[in-house]
Design a protein around this motif. Structure first.
Motif, PDB file in Angstrom:
ATOM      1  N   ALA A  39      -9.312   5.019  -5.544  1.00 15.51           N
ATOM      2  CA  ALA A  39      -9.944   5.402  -4.274  1.00 15.51           C
ATOM      3  C   ALA A  39      -9.066   6.395  -3.522  1.00 15.51           C
ATOM      4  CB  ALA A  39     -10.218   4.196  -3.378  1.00 15.51           C
ATOM      5  N   ARG A  40      -9.686   7.252  -2.751  1.00 15.83           N
ATOM      6  CA  ARG A  40      -8.957   8.260  -1.987  1.00 15.83           C
ATOM      7  C   ARG A  40      -8.765   7.837  -0.539  1.00 15.83           C
ATOM      8  NH1 ARG A  40      -9.701  14.043  -3.855  1.00 15.83           N
ATOM      9  NH2 ARG A  40     -10.099  13.864  -6.069  1.00 15.83           N
ATOM     10  N   LEU A  50       0.837   3.723  -3.246  1.00 12.80           N
ATOM     11  CA  LEU A  50      -0.110   4.764  -2.842  1.00 12.80           C
ATOM     12  C   LEU A  50      -0.637   5.677  -3.955  1.00 12.80           C
ATOM     13  CD1 LEU A  50      -1.589   5.991  -0.375  1.00 12.80           C
ATOM     14  CD2 LEU A  50       0.375   7.441  -0.017  1.00 12.80           C
ATOM     15  N   LEU A  89      -3.054   3.913  -6.667  1.00 14.46           N
ATOM     16  CA  LEU A  89      -4.228   3.129  -6.303  1.00 14.46           C
ATOM     17  C   LEU A  89      -5.506   3.912  -6.543  1.00 14.46           C
ATOM     18  CD1 LEU A  89      -2.876   1.651  -2.971  1.00 14.46           C
ATOM     19  CD2 LEU A  89      -3.262   0.414  -5.104  1.00 14.46           C
ATOM     20  N   HIS A 129       0.810  -1.217   0.000  1.00 21.04           N
ATOM     21  CA  HIS A 129       0.000   0.000   0.000  1.00 21.04           C
ATOM     22  C   HIS A 129       0.848   1.274   0.000  1.00 21.04           C
ATOM     23  CE1 HIS A 129      -2.091   3.313   2.133  1.00 21.04           C
ATOM     24  NE2 HIS A 129      -2.940   3.121   1.150  1.00 21.04           N
ATOM     25  N   PHE A 134      -7.679   5.803   2.481  1.00 25.47           N
ATOM     26  CA  PHE A 134      -6.566   4.866   2.622  1.00 25.47           C
ATOM     27  C   PHE A 134      -7.059   3.451   2.906  1.00 25.47           C
ATOM     28  CE2 PHE A 134      -2.447   7.385   3.485  1.00 25.47           C
ATOM     29  CZ  PHE A 134      -2.813   8.339   2.557  1.00 25.47           C
ATOM     30  N   GLN A 146      -8.185   1.834  -0.218  1.00 27.33           N
ATOM     31  CA  GLN A 146      -7.009   1.472  -1.020  1.00 27.33           C
ATOM     32  C   GLN A 146      -6.382   0.186  -0.481  1.00 27.33           C
ATOM     33  OE1 GLN A 146      -4.645   4.959  -0.392  1.00 27.33           O
ATOM     34  NE2 GLN A 146      -5.485   6.044  -2.151  1.00 27.33           N
TER      35      GLN A 146
END
Lengths: 118, 397
Positions: free
Chosen positions: B298-299, B293, B296, B289, B301, B304
């Protein structure tokens, strides 16, 4: 790794490294702003921009609520509920622990400013 | 690394509401203890009008570097502090710049190593061994402490004409106009990265827009991985032991072989697989991840992390090659499809604390949904996994 870190690809996607939209508590009172520019100087995400004799917010969603602008605004024109955006700190708070958040060892340059929480 | 245990104990907390400092700059608060000259990174002492000042060099020694490696892996990281107070980099004089730093050694080292061939004063604040940005967020790298150090270090006497440079990332804790009101000194905010300091100085204390922005490049993120891993290590070992024991026991009970051969077989096929699957969850959340970062979708975390976890879970199950047409295999597959993404989501969510762009409001919003979902996912996955063991053992269904 340094080379890769500053390669075009990272630069390109870096602009996309924005967190959730429409959540920041940042607010600006243009009536109070004297245009001294301190907020532009201290903001680590270039959220503000000069607009004639006062500043304006140009990139609201980039705000991470660090509070540097509020702290350094001599006329209290900028306000934000500042805090450290750290899940472990929020969990500690939920559990009623006094555990402080984050901040372990860092890159001395302090760039990845905050490290996993205690 | 010797620590200064005495400083905090002896020095009372400064209070700025105490009597306003007179124009002459006379000190009205207790004198701070000067930094000790016998700290390992101190190379000498400089005689000044306010006494002996420990001298440091720009170049880092092997010892300095080894210390930073240990700090990154979480060894003694909380003790990686230096004495607060005034230091001399090279041979500074009355018009040399004054750089403000934190008493976290990596911050101090980054500053001095960025200024080769320059003479300057370094005024170290007591941030309890925390780096500038974090300490600024907590307020320990703050207005009060800075005023206290300015007034007690003798910096006004030795650097009468020097400019005071505070790292930009210290700004969340420092109010420049308040410092000026109390000390008469103007604060110059330096660049975000210490490595930009020479350019900043040469440009006449001007930072380019790029120097003012915080990045979170691959190198920055990769640097954080060891710590993310070391934080997750202890819970991982405990949980992995439980999984290892249960899976091996159930595999043994369900297997055809008995004795040592049966034990070894169940350990290999069941126990170690469970440990590997848990390790894959940690890998997804604490390594993949952070590295991936910016790429990925999606915002949030946690989302993600869940996405990375799902991909990893599918890979793990493919590698396992279990029979999902029978209950034990199906339950096990479902269990890992829940556990791995949930653990990865949790770990990724915690990476908000390390990132340089997540706001507290955003983290709270994300957590309202993510935290219950992660807990539910891990709990449900655990139940399904236990179910798969029982199903295999009893040859049920």
């Amino acid at each position: 790794m340094d080379g890769l870190a500053h390669s075009g690809l990272e630069e390109l996607v870096m602009k996309k490294m924005v967190y959730l939209k429409n959540v920041t508590t940042l607010a600006l009172d243009p009536g109070k702003c004297t245009g001294c520019g301190m907020c532009l100087e201290v903001c680590p995400h270039a959220v503000f921009e000069m607009n004639g004799k006062s500043v304006r917010i140009t990139d609201r969603d980039a705000c991470m609520e660090c509070g540097a602008c509020t702290k350094n605004c001599p006329v209290s024109a900028v306000t934000v509920q500042s805090g450290v955006g750290c899940a472990a700190a929020v969990i500690n708070q939920l559990l009623g622990r006094t555990g402080e958040c984050c901040c372990g060892p860092q890159d001395g340059s302090d760039v990845p400013g905050r490290v996993g929480c205690c | 690394m010797p620590m200064n245990k005495t400083n905090n104990a002896i020095r009372p907390r400064p209070m700025i509401e105490l009597p306003v400092i007179s124009q002459s700059g006379a000190m009205q608060r207790p004198q701070a203890i000067p930094p000790r000259p016998d700290q390992p990174f101190v190379s000498g002492t400089l005689r000044t009008s306010v006494g002996m000042v420990p001298q440091v060099e720009s170049g880092l020694t092997g010892c300095d570097r080894w210390g930073s490696v240990k700090a990154r892996w979480g060894v003694w990281r909380m003790n990686y502090k230096i004495d607060p107070g005034l230091y001399a980099l090279g041979r500074p004089h009355e018009s040399s710049e004054v750089f403000i730093s934190a008493n976290y050694k990596l911050s101090f080292d980054a500053l001095r190593s960025s200024l080769p061939g320059r003479n300057a004063w370094i005024l170290v604040l007591d941030t309890r061994g925390i780096n500038v940005w974090c300490a600024a967020g907590k307020g320990t790298f703050g207005t009060e402490e800075l005023i206290y150090r300015i007034q007690t270090s003798g910096i006004k006497q030795v650097a009468q004409k020097g400019k005071l440079i505070v790292p930009q990332l210290g700004a969340p804790g420092v109010s420049a106009h308040e410092v000026r009101r109390h000390t008469g000194l103007k604060i110059y905010y330096g660049p975000v990265r210490a490595s930009d300091l020479p350019a900043y100085l040469d440009a006449g204390f001007k930072a380019s827009p790029g120097m003012r922005k915080v990045a979170f490049g691959l190198k920055d993120r990769a640097t954080l991985i060891p710590l993310e891993l070391s934080i997750g290590l202890k819970p991982f070992v405990l949980i992995a032991l439980v999984f290892l024991t249960l899976a091996t026991a159930a595999g043994y009970a369900a297997g055809d072989l008995s004795g040592v051969a049966g034990f070894v077989q169940s350990l290999r096929t069941e126990g170690l697989f469970a440990v590997a699957a848990l390790g894959a969850a940690i890998l997804a959340g604490a390594v993949l991840h952070p590295v991936l970062l910016p790429y990925l979708p999606a915002r949030a975390f946690s989302l993600q992390g869940a996405i990375v976890g799902l991909v990893v879970a599918l890979a793990v199950l493919y590698w396992r090659g279990g029979n999902i047409h029978a209950w034990p295999g199906l339950l096990e597959a479902l269990a890992w499809l829940l556990i791995i993404p949930s653990v990865a989501a949790y770990l990724a969510m915690n990476f908000t604390g390390s990132s340089t762009y997540t706001s507290l409001s955003g983290v709270k919003k994300e957590m309202r949904i993510a935290l219950p979902a992660e807990i539910a996912g891990i709990a449900a996955g655990g139940v399904l996994w236990m179910g798969s063991l029982i199903a295999a053992w009893r040859n049920w269904l």
